[in-house]
Scaffold this motif. Structure first.
Motif, mmCIF file in Angstrom:
data_model
loop_
_atom_site.group_PDB
_atom_site.id
_atom_site.type_symbol
_atom_site.label_atom_id
_atom_site.label_comp_id
_atom_site.label_asym_id
_atom_site.label_seq_id
_atom_site.Cartn_x
_atom_site.Cartn_y
_atom_site.Cartn_z
ATOM 1 N N VAL A 194 38.194 57.933 34.246
ATOM 2 C CA VAL A 194 37.875 58.643 34.638
ATOM 3 C C VAL A 194 38.428 59.191 35.299
ATOM 4 C CG1 VAL A 194 35.635 58.180 33.225
ATOM 5 C CG2 VAL A 194 35.908 58.456 35.968
ATOM 6 N N VAL A 195 39.030 58.407 37.308
ATOM 7 C CA VAL A 195 39.385 59.700 38.017
ATOM 8 C C VAL A 195 41.161 60.538 38.198
ATOM 9 C CG1 VAL A 195 40.282 57.956 38.892
ATOM 10 C CG2 VAL A 195 39.491 59.687 40.331
ATOM 11 N N PRO A 196 41.275 61.373 37.930
ATOM 12 C CA PRO A 196 42.084 62.451 38.291
ATOM 13 C C PRO A 196 43.401 61.950 38.913
ATOM 14 C CG PRO A 196 40.516 64.358 38.036
ATOM 15 C CD PRO A 196 40.155 62.366 38.495
ATOM 16 N N GLU A 197 44.460 61.680 38.027
ATOM 17 C CA GLU A 197 45.373 61.165 38.469
ATOM 18 C C GLU A 197 45.654 59.829 39.166
ATOM 19 O OE1 GLU A 197 48.162 64.336 40.747
ATOM 20 O OE2 GLU A 197 46.354 65.623 39.715
ATOM 21 N N ALA A 198 45.060 58.622 38.025
ATOM 22 C CA ALA A 198 44.958 57.421 38.745
ATOM 23 C C ALA A 198 46.192 57.002 38.556
ATOM 24 C CB ALA A 198 44.235 56.698 37.634
ATOM 25 N N GLY A 199 46.786 56.433 40.025
ATOM 26 C CA GLY A 199 48.059 55.493 40.058
ATOM 27 C C GLY A 199 48.034 54.482 39.307
ATOM 28 N N PRO A 200 49.435 53.897 39.625
ATOM 29 C CA PRO A 200 49.562 52.439 39.050
ATOM 30 C C PRO A 200 48.981 51.303 39.337
ATOM 31 C CG PRO A 200 51.332 53.624 40.643
ATOM 32 C CD PRO A 200 50.687 54.655 40.104
ATOM 33 N N ASP A 201 48.406 51.797 40.571
ATOM 34 C CA ASP A 201 47.761 50.305 40.912
ATOM 35 C C ASP A 201 45.985 50.270 40.410
ATOM 36 O OD1 ASP A 201 50.275 49.174 41.917
ATOM 37 O OD2 ASP A 201 50.082 50.439 43.314
ATOM 38 N N ALA A 202 46.159 51.140 40.025
ATOM 39 C CA ALA A 202 44.267 51.858 40.252
ATOM 40 C C ALA A 202 43.975 50.252 39.134
ATOM 41 C CB ALA A 202 44.228 53.334 38.697
ATOM 42 N N GLY A 203 42.835 50.537 39.005
ATOM 43 C CA GLY A 203 41.773 48.967 38.784
ATOM 44 C C GLY A 203 41.352 48.144 39.520
ATOM 45 N N ALA A 204 41.260 48.087 41.157
ATOM 46 C CA ALA A 204 40.916 48.076 41.937
ATOM 47 C C ALA A 204 39.358 47.529 42.277
ATOM 48 C CB ALA A 204 41.605 47.831 43.350
ATOM 49 N N TRP A 205 38.823 46.907 42.482
ATOM 50 C CA TRP A 205 37.131 46.618 42.989
ATOM 51 C C TRP A 205 36.972 47.451 44.721
ATOM 52 C CZ3 TRP A 205 34.148 47.309 38.239
ATOM 53 C CH2 TRP A 205 34.724 47.204 37.219
ATOM 54 N N GLU A 206 35.914 48.566 44.546
ATOM 55 C CA GLU A 206 35.511 48.250 46.019
ATOM 56 C C GLU A 206 34.178 47.973 45.979
ATOM 57 O OE1 GLU A 206 34.379 52.259 48.567
ATOM 58 O OE2 GLU A 206 34.893 53.025 46.442
ATOM 59 N N VAL A 207 33.754 46.649 47.050
ATOM 60 C CA VAL A 207 33.140 46.168 46.853
ATOM 61 C C VAL A 207 31.979 46.362 48.210
ATOM 62 C CG1 VAL A 207 33.831 44.555 45.168
ATOM 63 C CG2 VAL A 207 33.914 43.996 48.118
ATOM 64 N N SER A 208 30.964 45.838 48.285
ATOM 65 C CA SER A 208 29.552 46.076 49.687
ATOM 66 C C SER A 208 28.729 44.994 49.659
ATOM 67 C CB SER A 208 28.936 47.121 49.297
ATOM 68 O OG SER A 208 28.006 46.993 48.116
ATOM 69 N N GLY A 209 28.444 44.463 50.314
ATOM 70 C CA GLY A 209 28.078 43.483 51.280
ATOM 71 C C GLY A 209 27.100 43.388 52.212
ATOM 72 N N ASP A 210 25.614 42.946 52.301
ATOM 73 C CA ASP A 210 24.874 42.502 53.154
ATOM 74 C C ASP A 210 25.761 41.119 54.378
ATOM 75 O OD1 ASP A 210 23.610 44.879 53.136
ATOM 76 O OD2 ASP A 210 22.678 44.354 51.723
ATOM 77 N N LEU A 211 26.127 41.721 55.493
ATOM 78 C CA LEU A 211 26.265 39.975 56.172
ATOM 79 C C LEU A 211 25.539 39.437 56.907
ATOM 80 C CD1 LEU A 211 29.888 42.061 56.519
ATOM 81 C CD2 LEU A 211 29.464 39.912 54.918
ATOM 82 N N ALA A 212 25.293 38.652 57.218
ATOM 83 C CA ALA A 212 24.613 37.436 58.710
ATOM 84 C C ALA A 212 25.550 37.204 59.906
ATOM 85 C CB ALA A 212 24.465 36.115 57.856
ATOM 86 N N ALA A 213 24.976 37.535 60.380
ATOM 87 C CA ALA A 213 25.622 36.958 61.926
ATOM 88 C C ALA A 213 24.892 36.985 63.048
ATOM 89 C CB ALA A 213 26.320 38.115 62.462
ATOM 90 N N VAL A 214 24.952 35.480 63.929
ATOM 91 C CA VAL A 214 24.572 35.053 64.961
ATOM 92 C C VAL A 214 24.547 35.573 66.080
ATOM 93 C CG1 VAL A 214 24.237 32.226 66.406
ATOM 94 C CG2 VAL A 214 24.114 32.987 64.179
ATOM 95 N N LEU A 215 23.851 36.184 66.578
ATOM 96 C CA LEU A 215 23.715 37.219 68.308
ATOM 97 C C LEU A 215 23.242 35.854 69.166
ATOM 98 C CD1 LEU A 215 23.583 39.467 65.827
ATOM 99 C CD2 LEU A 215 23.895 40.031 67.815
ATOM 100 N N ASN A 216 22.230 34.674 68.620
ATOM 101 C CA ASN A 216 21.720 33.692 69.720
ATOM 102 C C ASN A 216 21.520 32.526 69.276
ATOM 103 O OD1 ASN A 216 19.852 32.950 71.691
ATOM 104 N ND2 ASN A 216 17.838 33.432 70.948
ATOM 105 N N PRO A 217 22.567 31.824 69.852
ATOM 106 C CA PRO A 217 22.865 30.749 68.271
ATOM 107 C C PRO A 217 21.913 28.900 68.775
ATOM 108 C CG PRO A 217 24.019 30.229 70.750
ATOM 109 C CD PRO A 217 22.872 31.716 70.538
ATOM 110 N N THR A 218 20.715 29.284 68.556
ATOM 111 C CA THR A 218 19.649 28.844 68.849
ATOM 112 C C THR A 218 19.979 27.680 67.456
ATOM 113 O OG1 THR A 218 18.332 29.704 67.613
ATOM 114 C CG2 THR A 218 17.872 30.131 69.104
ATOM 115 N N PRO A 219 19.324 26.687 67.726
ATOM 116 C CA PRO A 219 19.186 25.721 65.889
ATOM 117 C C PRO A 219 18.619 25.934 65.267
ATOM 118 C CG PRO A 219 18.272 24.439 68.122
ATOM 119 C CD PRO A 219 18.999 25.358 68.791
ATOM 120 N N GLN A 220 17.739 26.705 65.404
ATOM 121 C CA GLN A 220 16.980 27.590 64.736
ATOM 122 C C GLN A 220 17.861 28.817 63.534
ATOM 123 O OE1 GLN A 220 16.125 27.102 67.330
ATOM 124 N NE2 GLN A 220 13.756 25.679 67.130
ATOM 125 N N ALA A 221 18.531 29.469 64.203
ATOM 126 C CA ALA A 221 19.552 29.929 63.904
ATOM 127 C C ALA A 221 20.646 29.356 62.961
ATOM 128 C CB ALA A 221 19.818 31.424 64.866
#
Length: 401
Positions: A275-302
């Motif tokens: 539906v987007v006007p003037e979609a190019g020849p490489d159109a069709g890729a998906w934009e995605v999102s994500g919630d990412l977990a990171a460790v700031l304090n490397p305890t055994p529990q973390a």
């Protein structure tokens, strides 16, 4: 005073024995707890309830580690304040890799190498990142993922012509401290479909100017499609929550989290490139999102929590990027299709660009779409302001698909 009989003494002894056993069992049960782990994320309401029920409670029961959850809608500000005070959470879950990359460069994040099988993930989701003075390491793990580049509808499948009148679109821009992100999704997705993943990745990674013609074209396409500058439309959109219900006959450019709402209305989705006007020849890729977990304090529990979140048998909220995860038999056809797009090798996927940008740029981007929506003639000034914040960074934005 009469002495207690033998039967009374026997009952008393049995009670004392049971009481002692209970005390010993209670002490042993209490000793089974193996410490605690603090977790900071932005989930609240039903989203938090589901995470606590399906993830935290089973983890605590299995590993006897207490999870101290802190939820905040002002996630970035809370995390920055905690770090400045010298009291960061053990594990933080942030939307997208841009902000996490800055913490990795500052030496705040600890590598996750060896805590999970990286082969279960497309390296786009959990990449090895190089920071100054360090070898390449994996610093984050996707906990939940979402699909974008979707146009939801009910009734006839929309075409580019039918999607052009601004009145067709359901648009809510209000989201508390992060208001404006629905507008950034529009601009990003238009650029992705018009210019393709290569140009998109250069821009999101700070290697293409905000004043470039392709970027400017994406902005002007967006302002035309949503009717920017119309005072009534602007006021309505700026005061409407991003997850508000849509009126019948409208279209909505939103992500997979809206599947339930539209399925109740008998709706479906098409790829935004249709539906987007003037979609190019490489159109069709998906934009995605994500919630990412990171460790700031490397305890055994973390570290144990990270292992658990990466376990293919762990039930995670929404959609997982773990290709080894057990299929959810309760998902319907639409949900299975979304999960396939998010996990299947070879798919062209790109991070939500604002989530991949540094925090300062991301926040300015949110503000710029709000101001441009209200006054589209001021777009050149907004792009110049954003260009001053542009900063190249070493981060994979698109998959190799």
């Amino acid at each position: 005073m009469s002495r207690p009989g033998a039967r009374t003494l026997g009952v008393l002894g049995l009670c004392l024995l049971l009481l002692g056993a209970g005390v010993i069992a209670g002490v042993r049960w209490a000793r089974e707890w193996q410490g605690s782990v603090t977790l900071l994320a932005n989930w609240s309401g039903r989203e938090r309830e589901q995470f606590e029920k399906n993830v935290i409670e089973p983890f605590e029961e299995k590993h006897r580690i207490d999870v101290v959850y802190q939820g905040s809608s002002a996630l970035s500000q809370v995390l920055a304040a905690d770090i400045a005070a010298g009291n960061p959470p053990d594990v933080a879950v942030l939307p997208g890799p841009g902000e996490l990359l800055a913490y990795a460069v500052d030496g705040r994040l600890h590598p996750l190498d060896g805590l999970f099988d990286a082969g279960h993930y497309d390296r786009f989701w959990a990449p090895e990142v190089s920071v100054p003075g360090q070898d390449a390491h994996t610093y984050w793990l996707p906990v939940k993922t979402g699909l974008k580049s979707m146009v939801w509808y009910a009734g006839h499948q929309p075409t580019a012509e039918a999607a052009n009148p601004p009145g067709r679109w359901c648009l809510g821009m209000e989201s508390g401290a992060t208001s404006g992100w629905p507008g950034t999704d529009w601009v990003e997705d238009i650029l992705l479909q018009q210019a393709g993943p290569r140009v998109y990745e250069q821009w999101a990674g700070g290697r293409l100017p905000w004043t470039d013609d392709a970027v400017r074209k994406a902005w002007t396409t967006w302002t035309d499609m949503v009717g920017a500058g119309d005072s009534a439309r602007v006021e309505r959109a700026l005061t409407t929550a991003f997850a508000a219900d849509c009126a019948p006959g409208r279209l909505e450019h939103q992500g997979s989290f809206r599947a339930g709402h539209w399925q109740q209305a008998g709706g479906d989705y098409v790829h935004f490139s249709q539906v987007v006007p003037e979609a190019g020849p490489d159109a069709g890729a998906w934009e995605v999102s994500g919630d990412l977990a990171a460790v700031l304090n490397p305890t055994p529990q973390a570290e144990q929590l990270i292992r658990y979140l990466a376990d293919p048998d762990t039930t995670l909220p929404d959609y997982t990027a773990n290709r080894a995860a057990t299929a959810d038999g309760e998902q319907d056809a639409t949900e299975r299709e979304i999960g396939t797009v998010l996990r299947e090798p070879g798919r062209a996927r790109c991070w939500d660009a604002s989530d991949a940008m540094p925090r300062t740029t991301r926040d300015a981007f949110h503000q710029a779409v709000l101001r441009t929506f209200a006054a589209p003639d001021e777009l050149p000034a907004r792009l110049t302001e954003l260009e001053r914040l542009r900063k190249p960074q070493n981060l994979p934005v698109c998959s190799a698909g």
